[in-house]
Design a protein around this motif. Structure first.
Motif, PDB file in Angstrom:
ATOM      1  N   LYS A   1      35.556  37.900  92.674  1.00  0.00           N
ATOM      2  CA  LYS A   1      36.960  37.517  92.811  1.00  0.00           C
ATOM      3  C   LYS A   1      37.348  37.371  94.282  1.00  0.00           C
ATOM      4  O   LYS A   1      38.058  36.446  94.658  1.00  0.00           O
ATOM      5  CB  LYS A   1      37.861  38.557  92.147  1.00  0.00           C
ATOM      6  CG  LYS A   1      37.827  38.503  90.637  1.00  0.00           C
ATOM      7  CD  LYS A   1      38.709  39.580  90.047  1.00  0.00           C
ATOM      8  CE  LYS A   1      38.643  39.577  88.530  1.00  0.00           C
ATOM      9  NZ  LYS A   1      39.443  40.674  87.950  1.00  0.00           N
TER      10      LYS A   1
ATOM     11  N   ASP B   1      35.894  34.198  95.636  1.00  0.00           N
ATOM     12  CA  ASP B   1      36.645  33.054  95.117  1.00  0.00           C
ATOM     13  C   ASP B   1      37.974  32.897  95.858  1.00  0.00           C
ATOM     14  O   ASP B   1      38.354  31.798  96.240  1.00  0.00           O
ATOM     15  CB  ASP B   1      36.881  33.235  93.613  1.00  0.00           C
ATOM     16  CG  ASP B   1      37.414  31.984  92.957  1.00  0.00           C
ATOM     17  OD1 ASP B   1      36.899  30.895  93.257  1.00  0.00           O
ATOM     18  OD2 ASP B   1      38.350  32.103  92.136  1.00  0.00           O
ATOM     19  N   ARG B   2      38.675  34.014  96.074  1.00  0.00           N
ATOM     20  CA  ARG B   2      39.945  33.980  96.809  1.00  0.00           C
ATOM     21  C   ARG B   2      39.722  33.507  98.253  1.00  0.00           C
ATOM     22  O   ARG B   2      40.466  32.688  98.774  1.00  0.00           O
ATOM     23  CB  ARG B   2      40.608  35.357  96.794  1.00  0.00           C
ATOM     24  CG  ARG B   2      41.977  35.365  97.450  1.00  0.00           C
ATOM     25  CD  ARG B   2      42.608  36.743  97.465  1.00  0.00           C
ATOM     26  NE  ARG B   2      41.826  37.658  98.267  1.00  0.00           N
ATOM     27  CZ  ARG B   2      41.269  38.777  97.819  1.00  0.00           C
ATOM     28  NH1 ARG B   2      41.406  39.127  96.564  1.00  0.00           N
ATOM     29  NH2 ARG B   2      40.579  39.556  98.631  1.00  0.00           N
TER      30      ARG B   2
END
Length: 186
Positions: A60, A63-64
């Protein structure tokens, strides 16, 4: 090539060959050994779940970071291009009507260049923050360059705009530089 010799394999033979590596007979285990195995199982399960959660958090976060790099990666270049906008705007602002008639083609070229720069900014998510005289001062979008008491205005009202600000998507790239009224309320 000779075929390997086939022989019948008995489970008990395998257990004898495995020796100490074979799983202990649950009936022969003491309660303490069973409890130790359960504790080890629980610890391994906990470590496994933490490793899974850590891997998911890393995914995550990556991805951010990727999304932010795509969206805001050009902010340094954009910030470096803002003076170009300022210079072109100032050049057009100081032209007199007499100069406008004499240098019509040249000034059209400057205006087209400024428009193209704004189109490129817009294409990359850079939008101007252009307050107008009379609007309220917003410290999230504006930078007060000076305060002055001006009749017929309210405190905190913009009395002059010195430079347009810019937003990059939802982030402030540069605040608008403004003069603010300091007239006390009557």
């Amino acid at each position: 090539m000779a075929e390997p010799e086939k022989r019948d394999i008995d489970i008990e033979d395998l257990a004898d060959e495995a020796g100490a590596d074979a799983a202990p007979d649950p009936g022969a285990m003491t309660a303490e050994e069973i409890e130790a195995l359960r504790a080890e199982r629980d610890e391994l399960r906990d470590r496994f779940m933490r490793a899974l959660a850590d891997a998911e958090n890393s995914r995550k976060r990556a991805d951010r970071d990727r999304r932010e790099a795509e969206q805001y990666g050009g902010s340094k270049l954009a910030r470096d291009m803002l003076p170009v906008y300022d210079h072109l705007s100032r050049a057009l602002d100081v032209v007199t009507e007499e100069q406008r008639e004499a240098q019509k083609a040249f000034l059209e070229g400057v205006e087209l260049t400024l428009r193209e720069l704004l189109n490129v900014f817009s294409k990359h998510g850079i939008e101007p923050v252009a307050p107008e005289v009379g609007h309220s001062f917003d410290p999230q979008l504006h930078q007060a360059m000076f305060e002055a008491p001006v009749p017929d205005t309210k405190a905190g009202e913009i009395i002059q705009v010195m430079a347009v600000g810019f937003m990059l998507h939802d982030r402030l790239l540069r605040p608008a530089q403004v003069g603010v009224s300091s007239t006390p309320a009557s």
